[in-house]
Design an enzyme around this catalytic site. Structure first.
Site, short mmCIF file in Angstrom:
data_model
loop_
_atom_site.label_atom_id
_atom_site.label_comp_id
_atom_site.label_asym_id
_atom_site.label_seq_id
_atom_site.Cartn_x
_atom_site.Cartn_y
_atom_site.Cartn_z
N ASP A 3 -3.57 -2.03 11.16
CA ASP A 3 -2.60 -2.95 11.78
C ASP A 3 -2.92 -3.17 13.26
O ASP A 3 -2.73 -4.27 13.78
CB ASP A 3 -1.18 -2.40 11.64
CG ASP A 3 -0.67 -2.45 10.21
OD1 ASP A 3 -1.24 -3.21 9.41
OD2 ASP A 3 0.30 -1.74 9.90
N HIS B 187 -1.70 2.15 9.96
CA HIS B 187 -1.38 1.73 11.32
C HIS B 187 -2.64 1.40 12.11
O HIS B 187 -2.62 0.51 12.99
CB HIS B 187 -0.59 2.82 12.04
CG HIS B 187 0.80 3.02 11.50
ND1 HIS B 187 1.60 1.97 11.11
CD2 HIS B 187 1.54 4.14 11.27
CE1 HIS B 187 2.76 2.43 10.68
NE2 HIS B 187 2.74 3.75 10.76
N ASP C 232 0.82 -1.21 0.00
CA ASP C 232 0.00 0.00 0.00
C ASP C 232 0.86 1.27 0.00
O ASP C 232 0.57 2.25 -0.70
CB ASP C 232 -0.99 0.00 1.17
CG ASP C 232 -0.33 -0.20 2.52
OD1 ASP C 232 0.91 -0.29 2.59
OD2 ASP C 232 -1.07 -0.28 3.53
#
Length: 366
Positions: free
Chosen positions: A117, A114, A95
């Protein structure tokens, strides 16, 4: 929802990372080939989101067949989990490459990456527990969840004080590779492989995960040490370097007290449900830390996302007058709605401020 200072901080943010893990150079060969197949019109955030969906599919499939983390799932579900994780890892790796390739890199993209994630980490840990059938040893399961999520959080705490996200020789790529291999092994030889007695009364699965926990604990402590050493780096105010520890310590303490005072032992009979609640709340707190790091703003000491779990604690202290199963279900629902609603509103506000779209490439036209 977001302050002016925070938005200005995001405008000035520049992504910084250093380090490379042992297996990353090998995977880079595949990722560099894969990115060339991506159409230029696909937005980087859309790639990230599709990867998250695959991760959810693989994890939820195992959760369905292993509600107490002790059951044996069909062989195909282990292969599905491994394949979904492989796809998630690949899309999560490309990405950023797509963002640079299309000249659409932005702080919003980094935050979105993030944030996904943060949620994926908890799902992957719990799905791996299902593969290893660790539910019969709740201490191992909960300690693993707390430690592995602590590694992710401490890495971003380190970035909060130093301004740079540091990758080690053994990092997320190696962890995901181990998860893929364990899932594939269960699909080939069956999950009984992990319940075979090994050392000191522990099963093969318990020995494996405890070995991982030892490594993860060392990594987490090293991150905390560097978070302390970076307090005078200028990336954050020296007096606020410790602030990220407070909300996570609150979540950790609340969870541990619940496990200790549980009047019925429900948490040890239904570790998956309890683990999901913890993972979702931890993802919310970690996402706020990422925002604080990127905007160079102080971390809020009390996160409202912990409140539902604190209500669970009060219920436990009162002897569980409210049945725990529906209480945890409501807690999980509230935490999930709060996570996705907050993420959606935050992304929309940042995108509006920067004049860009979340899932398409290009500038907004007034």
């Amino acid at each position: 929802m977001l302050s002016t200072d925070l938005l200005r901080g995001l405008d000035a943010h520049k992504y910084s990372c250093s380090g490379r893990s042992l297996t990353e150079p090998l995977f880079q060969v595949f990722w560099n080939w894969l990115i060339e197949l991506m159409p230029l019109w696909i937005a980087p955030n859309l790639i990230t989101f599709i990867g998250l969906i695959f991760n959810i599919i693989g994890s939820v499939t195992l959760f369905w067949f292993c509600p107490t983390v002790t059951e044996e799932a069909p062989a195909w579900s282990y292969f599905l989990a491994a394949i979904c994780l492989f796809i998630y890892q690949a899309l999560d790796a490309v990405d950023g490459k797509q963002a640079r390739r299309t000249q659409s890199a932005s702080p919003l993209g980094e935050l979105f990456d993030h944030g996904c994630d943060a949620l994926s980490g908890g799902l992957l840990i719990l799905s791996t527990m299902c593969v290893l059938r660790i539910g019969g040893s709740s201490f191992v399961l909960f300690s693993s969840l707390l430690i592995e999520l602590g590694v992710f959080y401490s890495a971003h705490w380190r970035a909060y004080t130093s301004g740079t996200l540091q990758f080690g020789y053994i990092d997320v790529t190696e962890a995901q590779l181990a998860m893929m291999l364990t899932s594939a092994a269960s699909g080939i030889w069956g999950p009984d492989l992990w319940t075979t007695p090994a050392l000191l009364g522990l099963t093969v699965g318990e020995v494996f995960i405890q070995s991982v926990n030892i490594i993860a604990t060392l990594v987490m402590l090293n991150n905390c040490r560097h978070a302390y050493l970076g307090r005078h780096s200028g990336h954050c105010k020296a007096e606020s370097w410790l602030s990220p520890a407070v909300p996570y310590a609150t979540l950790l303490a609340t969870t541990c007290i619940i496990l200790f005072v549980s009047p019925t032992g429900f948490e040890f009979r239904q570790p998956l449900l309890v683990g999901l609640v913890y993972a979702v709340i931890a993802a919310q707190i970690a996402s706020r830390l990422v925002v604080a790091h990127m905007s160079k703003t102080p971390m809020v000491l009390f996160d409202i996302s912990v409140v539902p779990l604190q209500v669970i604690l009060l219920n436990a202290l009162l002897g569980a007058p409210v049945p725990e199963f529906p209480a945890y279900l409501v807690c999980l629902l509230i935490a999930s709605v709060n996570l996705f609603a907050t993420a959606g509103l935050m992304c929309r506000e940042i995108a509006t401020h920067m004049g860009i779209y979340v899932f398409t490439i290009g500038k907004c036209v007034d």
